[in-house]
Design a protein around this motif. Structure first.
Motif, PDB file in Angstrom:
ATOM      1  N   GLY A 116     -14.978 -10.482   0.942  1.00 16.76           N
ATOM      2  CA  GLY A 116     -15.674 -11.015   2.061  1.00 16.76           C
ATOM      3  C   GLY A 116     -17.296 -11.099   1.891  1.00 16.76           C
ATOM      4  N   GLY A 117     -17.706 -10.778   0.706  1.00 18.56           N
ATOM      5  CA  GLY A 117     -19.028 -10.794   0.461  1.00 18.56           C
ATOM      6  C   GLY A 117     -19.970  -9.809   0.832  1.00 18.56           C
ATOM      7  N   ALA A 118     -19.289  -8.567   1.225  1.00 14.79           N
ATOM      8  CA  ALA A 118     -19.782  -7.658   1.704  1.00 14.79           C
ATOM      9  C   ALA A 118     -20.238  -6.524   0.501  1.00 14.79           C
ATOM     10  N   PRO A 119     -21.207  -5.514   0.913  1.00 11.15           N
ATOM     11  CA  PRO A 119     -21.780  -4.578  -0.271  1.00 11.15           C
ATOM     12  C   PRO A 119     -20.392  -3.713  -0.770  1.00 11.15           C
ATOM     13  N   ILE A 120     -20.344  -3.937  -2.063  1.00 12.25           N
ATOM     14  CA  ILE A 120     -18.887  -3.034  -2.637  1.00 12.25           C
ATOM     15  C   ILE A 120     -19.033  -1.518  -2.558  1.00 12.25           C
ATOM     16  N   LEU A 121     -20.050  -0.945  -2.889  1.00 17.47           N
ATOM     17  CA  LEU A 121     -20.118   0.593  -2.832  1.00 17.47           C
ATOM     18  C   LEU A 121     -20.053   0.796  -1.622  1.00 17.47           C
ATOM     19  N   THR A 122     -20.610   0.377  -0.383  1.00 19.70           N
ATOM     20  CA  THR A 122     -20.380   0.861   0.913  1.00 19.70           C
ATOM     21  C   THR A 122     -18.753   0.864   1.398  1.00 19.70           C
ATOM     22  N   ALA A 123     -18.204  -0.304   1.028  1.00 15.42           N
ATOM     23  CA  ALA A 123     -17.004  -0.392   1.522  1.00 15.42           C
ATOM     24  C   ALA A 123     -16.201   0.692   0.867  1.00 15.42           C
ATOM     25  N   ALA A 124     -16.428   0.706  -0.382  1.00 14.05           N
ATOM     26  CA  ALA A 124     -15.508   1.716  -1.105  1.00 14.05           C
ATOM     27  C   ALA A 124     -15.523   3.336  -0.709  1.00 14.05           C
ATOM     28  N   ILE A 125     -16.672   3.578  -0.519  1.00 18.54           N
ATOM     29  CA  ILE A 125     -17.397   4.880   0.045  1.00 18.54           C
ATOM     30  C   ILE A 125     -16.494   5.051   1.465  1.00 18.54           C
ATOM     31  N   ARG A 126     -16.663   4.193   2.464  1.00 18.16           N
ATOM     32  CA  ARG A 126     -15.866   4.171   3.690  1.00 18.16           C
ATOM     33  C   ARG A 126     -14.748   4.425   3.750  1.00 18.16           C
ATOM     34  N   VAL A 127     -13.868   3.550   2.816  1.00 21.53           N
ATOM     35  CA  VAL A 127     -12.238   3.957   2.985  1.00 21.53           C
ATOM     36  C   VAL A 127     -12.112   5.228   2.221  1.00 21.53           C
ATOM     37  N   PHE A 128     -12.684   5.478   1.143  1.00 19.49           N
ATOM     38  CA  PHE A 128     -12.785   6.840   0.492  1.00 19.49           C
ATOM     39  C   PHE A 128     -12.857   7.988   1.376  1.00 19.49           C
ATOM     40  N   GLY A 185       0.753  -1.351   0.059  1.00 15.76           N
ATOM     41  CA  GLY A 185      -0.004  -0.170   0.011  1.00 15.76           C
ATOM     42  C   GLY A 185       0.786   1.404  -0.048  1.00 15.76           C
ATOM     43  N   ALA A 186       2.136   1.397   0.914  1.00 13.53           N
ATOM     44  CA  ALA A 186       2.636   2.522   0.769  1.00 13.53           C
ATOM     45  C   ALA A 186       3.655   2.767  -0.167  1.00 13.53           C
ATOM     46  N   TRP A 199      -1.263  17.210  -5.541  1.00 12.07           N
ATOM     47  CA  TRP A 199      -2.598  16.885  -5.999  1.00 12.07           C
ATOM     48  C   TRP A 199      -2.575  15.308  -6.725  1.00 12.07           C
ATOM     49  N   ALA A 200      -1.366  14.785  -7.238  1.00 10.40           N
ATOM     50  CA  ALA A 200      -1.466  13.541  -7.905  1.00 10.40           C
ATOM     51  C   ALA A 200      -1.446  12.655  -6.588  1.00 10.40           C
ATOM     52  N   VAL A 201      -0.668  12.861  -5.485  1.00 13.24           N
ATOM     53  CA  VAL A 201      -0.803  11.659  -4.638  1.00 13.24           C
ATOM     54  C   VAL A 201      -2.142  11.386  -3.879  1.00 13.24           C
ATOM     55  N   PRO A 202      -2.826  12.667  -3.519  1.00 16.96           N
ATOM     56  CA  PRO A 202      -3.907  12.255  -2.894  1.00 16.96           C
ATOM     57  C   PRO A 202      -5.097  11.608  -3.997  1.00 16.96           C
ATOM     58  N   ALA A 203      -5.065  12.137  -5.087  1.00 14.49           N
ATOM     59  CA  ALA A 203      -5.963  11.430  -6.209  1.00 14.49           C
ATOM     60  C   ALA A 203      -5.785   9.853  -6.242  1.00 14.49           C
ATOM     61  N   SER A 204      -4.343   9.833  -6.670  1.00 14.93           N
ATOM     62  CA  SER A 204      -4.199   8.150  -6.745  1.00 14.93           C
ATOM     63  C   SER A 204      -4.385   7.423  -5.354  1.00 14.93           C
ATOM     64  N   ALA A 205      -4.112   8.064  -4.506  1.00 22.91           N
ATOM     65  CA  ALA A 205      -4.001   7.207  -2.993  1.00 22.91           C
ATOM     66  C   ALA A 205      -5.944   6.996  -2.932  1.00 22.91           C
ATOM     67  N   LEU A 206      -6.625   7.959  -3.112  1.00 20.96           N
ATOM     68  CA  LEU A 206      -8.219   7.838  -2.950  1.00 20.96           C
ATOM     69  C   LEU A 206      -8.708   6.770  -3.962  1.00 20.96           C
ATOM     70  N   LEU A 207      -8.078   6.835  -5.171  1.00 17.92           N
ATOM     71  CA  LEU A 207      -8.519   5.932  -6.156  1.00 17.92           C
ATOM     72  C   LEU A 207      -8.323   4.445  -5.629  1.00 17.92           C
ATOM     73  N   SER A 208      -7.092   4.192  -5.320  1.00 21.56           N
ATOM     74  CA  SER A 208      -6.255   3.085  -4.723  1.00 21.56           C
ATOM     75  C   SER A 208      -7.325   2.693  -3.302  1.00 21.56           C
ATOM     76  N   LEU A 209      -7.587   3.493  -2.604  1.00 18.62           N
ATOM     77  CA  LEU A 209      -8.358   2.927  -1.407  1.00 18.62           C
ATOM     78  C   LEU A 209      -9.759   2.499  -1.581  1.00 18.62           C
ATOM     79  N   ALA A 210     -10.453   3.264  -2.664  1.00 22.64           N
ATOM     80  CA  ALA A 210     -11.735   2.931  -3.232  1.00 22.64           C
ATOM     81  C   ALA A 210     -11.662   1.408  -3.871  1.00 22.64           C
ATOM     82  N   LEU A 211     -10.530   1.313  -4.559  1.00 20.52           N
ATOM     83  CA  LEU A 211     -10.582  -0.057  -5.145  1.00 20.52           C
ATOM     84  C   LEU A 211     -10.173  -1.216  -4.234  1.00 20.52           C
ATOM     85  N   LEU A 212      -9.412  -0.794  -3.185  1.00 17.79           N
ATOM     86  CA  LEU A 212      -9.001  -1.678  -2.249  1.00 17.79           C
ATOM     87  C   LEU A 212     -10.260  -1.859  -1.343  1.00 17.79           C
TER      88      LEU A 212
END
Length: 226
Positions: free
Chosen positions: A196-208, A157-158, A175-188
């Motif tokens: 884990g079989g959980a709702p994908i959108l909810t998890a993506a929004i949470r980490v974002f 991740g780092a 600007w580039a680091v936060p943008a790429s990090a947030l995209l990576s977090l949403a994907l993660l």
């Protein structure tokens, strides 16, 4: 008859450690980079801070996971040893305890007593560990696995925000680091939810959301103390 159904709960130990490590690796390293970049630091200083954060964070994750999961493992072993002594010293009481558990789960008293007898004849300690203590061998704490998984995923991740620092001009890092990090977090978050079989959108929004908040606060600190 062999149980062949596939469930996701068996992934909980390594999945939790992997998601925690990768998420922390992205958020903490990206936040450090953003904070230092907001203070108008040079690229060499940003790289130095990022690498120091990567090494320190990976070691911290490994140590923290090992210590915390070891504590859980110690507690499990202590409970099993206590149960082993009670089975040797008070088998009738332990049988009644098991039967009462099955009555609470819906069996009548006679059937519950018979089930307790058969299970304890087969593996008394295993039955009590599972049904009284909630300890299942497949899901017991594994300190070394948690430590390695968490540290390795933190490094992965780092490395993502660190790679951006090397690839983009210094003027665009903040600007580039936060943008790429947030995209990576949403994907993660989405990948972890899928595993884990959980709702994908909810998890993506949470980490974002939490990742964005961490980077915002760090950028403010860097700007104020520049």
């Amino acid at each position: 008859m062999r149980h062949i159904e596939r469930h996701r709960v068996h992934r909980v130990n390594w999945l939790r450690a992997a998601v925690l490590g990768a998420n922390d690796g992205i958020v903490s390293t990206a936040s450090l980079i953003v904070g230092v970049a907001a203070a108008n630091s040079s690229q060499s200083n940003i790289i130095l801070v990022g690498m120091a954060g990567l090494v320190a964070g990976a070691m911290s994750m490994a140590a923290g996971e090992y210590v915390s999961v070891s504590s859980q493992s110690d507690a499990e072993r202590a409970d099993l040893e206590k149960e082993r002594r009670e089975l040797a010293e008070e088998p009738e009481h332990e049988h009644a305890e098991m039967a009462a558990i099955y009555v609470e789960r819906g069996l009548d008293e006679n059937l519950a007593a018979e089930v307790a007898t058969q299970l304890m004849d087969h593996d008394a300690l295993g039955a009590h560990a599972r049904d009284e203590l909630g300890i299942i061998e497949e899901y017991t704490a594994k300190p070394f696995q948690a430590a390695v998984t968490s540290a390795a995923s933190f490094v992965v991740g780092a490395l993502l925000p660190m790679l951006v620092v090397f690839l983009v001009p210094l003027s665009k890092v903040i600007w580039a680091v936060p943008a790429s990090a947030l995209l990576s977090l949403a994907l993660l978050g989405a990948l972890a939810a899928r595993a884990g079989g959980a709702p994908i959108l909810t998890a993506a929004i949470r980490v974002f959301f939490w990742g964005a908040l961490a980077m915002l606060f760090t950028a403010i600190v860097g700007y104020w103390f520049a």
